[in-house]
Structures are given as C-alpha cells and as structure tokens.
Design a protein around this motif. Structure first.
Motif, PDB file in Angstrom:
ATOM      1  N   GLU A   6       0.921  -1.058   0.104  1.00 19.96           N
ATOM      2  CA  GLU A   6       0.089  -0.157  -0.008  1.00 19.96           C
ATOM      3  C   GLU A   6       0.847   1.186   0.039  1.00 19.96           C
ATOM      4  O   GLU A   6       1.788   1.387   0.454  1.00 19.96           O
ATOM      5  N   SER A   7       0.364   2.307  -0.560  1.00 13.18           N
ATOM      6  CA  SER A   7       0.948   3.601  -0.488  1.00 13.18           C
ATOM      7  C   SER A   7      -0.112   4.712  -0.516  1.00 13.18           C
ATOM      8  O   SER A   7      -1.169   4.459  -0.833  1.00 13.18           O
ATOM      9  N   THR A 119      -0.820   1.069   5.577  1.00  9.43           N
ATOM     10  CA  THR A 119      -0.526   2.643   5.552  1.00  9.43           C
ATOM     11  C   THR A 119      -1.248   3.370   6.495  1.00  9.43           C
ATOM     12  O   THR A 119      -2.617   3.182   6.425  1.00  9.43           O
TER      13      THR A 119
END
Length: 125
Positions: A6-7, A119
C-alpha cells in the motif's frame, strides 16, 4: 503467492481527500477479489471496500458509503481507494487484501488470503 504494497497514506485535515494505492505482484491479481480494511487503535478491523475481480461490482462499509470509491486497474496490477470528505473518525491503518474470487463475502476478512503491511491515514479536525 501475491504480495501487496500500500501507499498514499498521510496526514490530512477533515474534508480533504486522499487516494490510496495497492500494488500487487503475482500473476493471479486479475483473478482476485480485492478489498480494503482499516483498523484504528483499540478497535477491531473494519471492512471499508471491496471490488470484484473484473471491477464490475463494488461493496462498501456503511461508514464510508458515498465518500470512498474503490477501483482497480488489472493492467497495472493495482487497486485504488479514493477517499473524499475525510473525517477524523477515518483515522486508521488501512490494509489492502486479496483473495479468491469465489466463496465468502467481501466484508469478511476471512475471505482474503493475503494482506499488505498497511498505510497510516490520519485526519485532523
């Protein structure tokens, strides 16, 4: 084996927007259901959104309906979560998850066999 990353998390103010991305490695992504869950400190993991393998069906938790939108790009092996009108109660670690395209329900964590590391999303008032 599929790996997820994830980002896009961060610190925003109430009313702002964020878009999370989840990049997948592995050849089975395009055949997988994908989902987003979140967990706030001291709370249980909560279903946020899910999307069918081909993107033609989406599902949302009650607390985010009308504000969040899940989408996917199978050519890029990526699933997205567009979050609008963010509220302080949206503050949590957001996790991307993937699983078989059949069986179970989209809102059950048990329907997903692989998870990202998460995240952090923090919404200030």
């Amino acid at each position: 084996q599929v790996q997820l990353a994830e980002s896009g998390g961060g610190l925003v103010q109430a009313g702002d927007s964020l878009r999370l991305s989840c990049a997948a490695s592995g050849r089975t992504f395009s055949n997988s259901r994908m989902g987003w869950f979140r967990q706030a400190p001291g709370k249980e993991r909560e279903f946020v959104a899910g999307i069918r393998w081909n993107g033609d069906s989406t599902y949302y938790g009650d607390s985010v309906k009308g504000r969040f939108t899940v989408s996917r790009d199978n050519a890029k092996n990526t699933v997205y979560l567009q979050m609008d009108s963010l509220k302080p109660e949206d503050t949590a670690v957001y996790y991307c998850a993937g699983g078989l395209s059949w069986g179970g329900t989209y809102d059950a964590a048990s329907s997903y066999g692989y998870w990202g590391q998460g995240t952090q999303v923090t919404v200030s008032s």
